[in-house]
Design a protein around this motif. Structure first.
Motif, PDB file in Angstrom:
ATOM      1  N   LEU A 140      -0.409   9.878  -8.893  1.00  0.00           N
ATOM      2  CA  LEU A 140      -1.412  10.315  -7.925  1.00  0.00           C
ATOM      3  C   LEU A 140      -2.135   9.118  -7.318  1.00  0.00           C
ATOM      4  O   LEU A 140      -2.288   9.018  -6.089  1.00  0.00           O
ATOM      5  N   PHE A 141      -2.564   8.177  -8.171  1.00  0.00           N
ATOM      6  CA  PHE A 141      -3.261   6.990  -7.683  1.00  0.00           C
ATOM      7  C   PHE A 141      -2.342   6.107  -6.845  1.00  0.00           C
ATOM      8  O   PHE A 141      -2.768   5.530  -5.841  1.00  0.00           O
ATOM      9  N   LYS A 142      -1.089   5.982  -7.266  1.00  0.00           N
ATOM     10  CA  LYS A 142      -0.133   5.168  -6.514  1.00  0.00           C
ATOM     11  C   LYS A 142      -0.021   5.642  -5.070  1.00  0.00           C
ATOM     12  O   LYS A 142      -0.058   4.848  -4.121  1.00  0.00           O
ATOM     13  N   HIS A 143       0.127   6.950  -4.902  1.00  0.00           N
ATOM     14  CA  HIS A 143       0.309   7.499  -3.562  1.00  0.00           C
ATOM     15  C   HIS A 143      -1.003   7.642  -2.804  1.00  0.00           C
ATOM     16  O   HIS A 143      -1.000   7.881  -1.596  1.00  0.00           O
ATOM     17  N   LEU A 144      -2.106   7.480  -3.523  1.00  0.00           N
ATOM     18  CA  LEU A 144      -3.404   7.494  -2.854  1.00  0.00           C
ATOM     19  C   LEU A 144      -3.738   6.123  -2.278  1.00  0.00           C
ATOM     20  O   LEU A 144      -4.210   6.009  -1.136  1.00  0.00           O
ATOM     21  N   PHE A 145      -3.466   5.063  -3.072  1.00  0.00           N
ATOM     22  CA  PHE A 145      -3.832   3.713  -2.645  1.00  0.00           C
ATOM     23  C   PHE A 145      -2.743   3.025  -1.822  1.00  0.00           C
ATOM     24  O   PHE A 145      -3.040   2.113  -1.044  1.00  0.00           O
ATOM     25  N   CYS A 146      -1.493   3.425  -1.987  1.00  0.00           N
ATOM     26  CA  CYS A 146      -0.392   2.889  -1.171  1.00  0.00           C
ATOM     27  C   CYS A 146      -0.430   1.362  -1.069  1.00  0.00           C
ATOM     28  O   CYS A 146      -0.406   0.802   0.047  1.00  0.00           O
ATOM     29  N   ARG A 147      -0.477   0.671  -2.182  1.00  0.00           N
ATOM     30  CA  ARG A 147      -0.524  -0.781  -2.149  1.00  0.00           C
ATOM     31  C   ARG A 147       0.890  -1.360  -2.119  1.00  0.00           C
ATOM     32  O   ARG A 147       1.764  -0.954  -2.896  1.00  0.00           O
ATOM     33  N   ALA A 148       1.115  -2.331  -1.248  1.00  0.00           N
ATOM     34  CA  ALA A 148       2.426  -2.964  -1.141  1.00  0.00           C
ATOM     35  C   ALA A 148       2.667  -3.885  -2.333  1.00  0.00           C
ATOM     36  O   ALA A 148       1.776  -4.614  -2.755  1.00  0.00           O
ATOM     37  N   ARG A 149       3.872  -3.872  -2.857  1.00  0.00           N
ATOM     38  CA  ARG A 149       4.230  -4.704  -4.003  1.00  0.00           C
ATOM     39  C   ARG A 149       4.254  -6.183  -3.620  1.00  0.00           C
ATOM     40  O   ARG A 149       4.304  -6.531  -2.430  1.00  0.00           O
ATOM     41  N   PRO A 150       4.248  -7.068  -4.616  1.00  0.00           N
ATOM     42  CA  PRO A 150       4.160  -8.511  -4.346  1.00  0.00           C
ATOM     43  C   PRO A 150       5.232  -9.071  -3.423  1.00  0.00           C
ATOM     44  O   PRO A 150       4.946  -9.982  -2.646  1.00  0.00           O
ATOM     45  N   LEU A 151       6.446  -8.549  -3.484  1.00  0.00           N
ATOM     46  CA  LEU A 151       7.532  -9.141  -2.702  1.00  0.00           C
ATOM     47  C   LEU A 151       7.832  -8.391  -1.413  1.00  0.00           C
ATOM     48  O   LEU A 151       8.849  -8.644  -0.768  1.00  0.00           O
ATOM     49  N   THR A 152       6.956  -7.495  -0.995  1.00  0.00           N
ATOM     50  CA  THR A 152       7.147  -6.789   0.264  1.00  0.00           C
ATOM     51  C   THR A 152       6.469  -7.552   1.408  1.00  0.00           C
ATOM     52  O   THR A 152       5.685  -8.466   1.190  1.00  0.00           O
ATOM     53  N   GLU A 153       6.762  -7.126   2.610  1.00  0.00           N
ATOM     54  CA  GLU A 153       6.224  -7.817   3.798  1.00  0.00           C
ATOM     55  C   GLU A 153       4.701  -7.758   3.848  1.00  0.00           C
ATOM     56  O   GLU A 153       4.045  -8.723   4.232  1.00  0.00           O
ATOM     57  N   LYS A 154       4.127  -6.652   3.467  1.00  0.00           N
ATOM     58  CA  LYS A 154       2.675  -6.488   3.486  1.00  0.00           C
ATOM     59  C   LYS A 154       2.078  -6.710   2.099  1.00  0.00           C
ATOM     60  O   LYS A 154       1.121  -6.049   1.710  1.00  0.00           O
ATOM     61  N   SER A 155       2.600  -7.642   1.382  1.00  0.00           N
ATOM     62  CA  SER A 155       2.259  -7.906  -0.010  1.00  0.00           C
ATOM     63  C   SER A 155       0.766  -7.807  -0.316  1.00  0.00           C
ATOM     64  O   SER A 155      -0.055  -8.496   0.288  1.00  0.00           O
TER      65      SER A 155
END
Length: 220
Positions: A111-126
């Motif tokens: 639930l929190f993952k899909h609420l905050f939508c944070r990009a992982r370290p190796l993604t473009e929007k890190s």
């Protein structure tokens, strides 16, 4: 060691003297999270990428497997089966509540993952929060916060530590290694695993504190 008891406690043997510690840890995590996000996450990411090695990645991959939700559920399930088959109430209780804790923590983490939508370290929007909001269906690259592995590992560790306080350091140590492995693999930032640990411990505490327990008999 649990001795035979002729009464039923409101929260059983797995939720004693933990309220203040749990709430204290959750509060401390909330206080330190902004500092980690703003000043630590980026630096740690750069350092990790500079020290990663083939051998280290293999070790971290093996360790991180202990934090998969299904792996933690399997551990709790086996403990439950052993307890029921061998007539050992402590193991049965720890397995049952451990399984509940893994399920509750995993659902909360998602639930929190899909609420905050944070990009992982190796993604473009890190490191960015709400990078693809709503991120449902956008892929695993945008559900970094909190770490799901840390969530379930610490939820199970909390229950096991309540059931077997003598081995508390072992259980939390293994959960900590899982959290560190996620950072080393560059799958998560330090703030992700700290938040994950907080969610997991809170879920474990809730399960142990508010579940209806049966009297525990026998010895370990």
């Amino acid at each position: 060691m649990l001795r035979s008891q002729n009464y039923q406690t409101p929260s059983g043997s797995l939720a004693q003297s933990s309220d203040r510690k749990v709430l204290g840890y959750i509060t401390a995590s909330l206080v330190v999270l902004p500092f980690l996000i703003w000043y630590i996450d980026g630096s740690v990411k750069g350092f990790i990428l500079s020290v990663q090695s083939e051998w280290g990645l293999r070790v971290a991959t093996a360790i991180t497997a202990m934090g998969y939700g299904l792996a933690d559920a399997a551990i709790a399930g086996m403990l439950l089966v052993i307890g029921l088959k061998a007539g050992r109430p402590r193991e049965a209780l720890a397995g049952r509540l451990g399984l509940f804790a893994v399920v509750v923590s995993s659902l909360s983490g998602q639930l929190f993952k899909h609420l905050f939508c944070r990009a992982r370290p190796l993604t473009e929007k890190s490191g960015q929060f709400f990078s693809e909001f709503p991120c449902l269906g956008k892929g695993a690259g945008f559900i970094s916060f909190p770490s799901g592995h840390a969530v379930t590992a610490f939820a199970l560790a909390f229950v096991l530590a309540r059931a077997y306080p003598r081995y508390m350091l072992l259980f939390y140590g293994l959960a900590g290694l899982v959290a560190l492995s996620r950072v080393y693999l560059a799958k998560h930032f330090p703030s992700d695993v700290v938040a994950g640990a907080a969610v997991g411990i809170l879920a474990g505490w809730i399960v142990c504190r508010f579940a209806a327990f049966s009297p525990v008999h026998g010895h370990t």
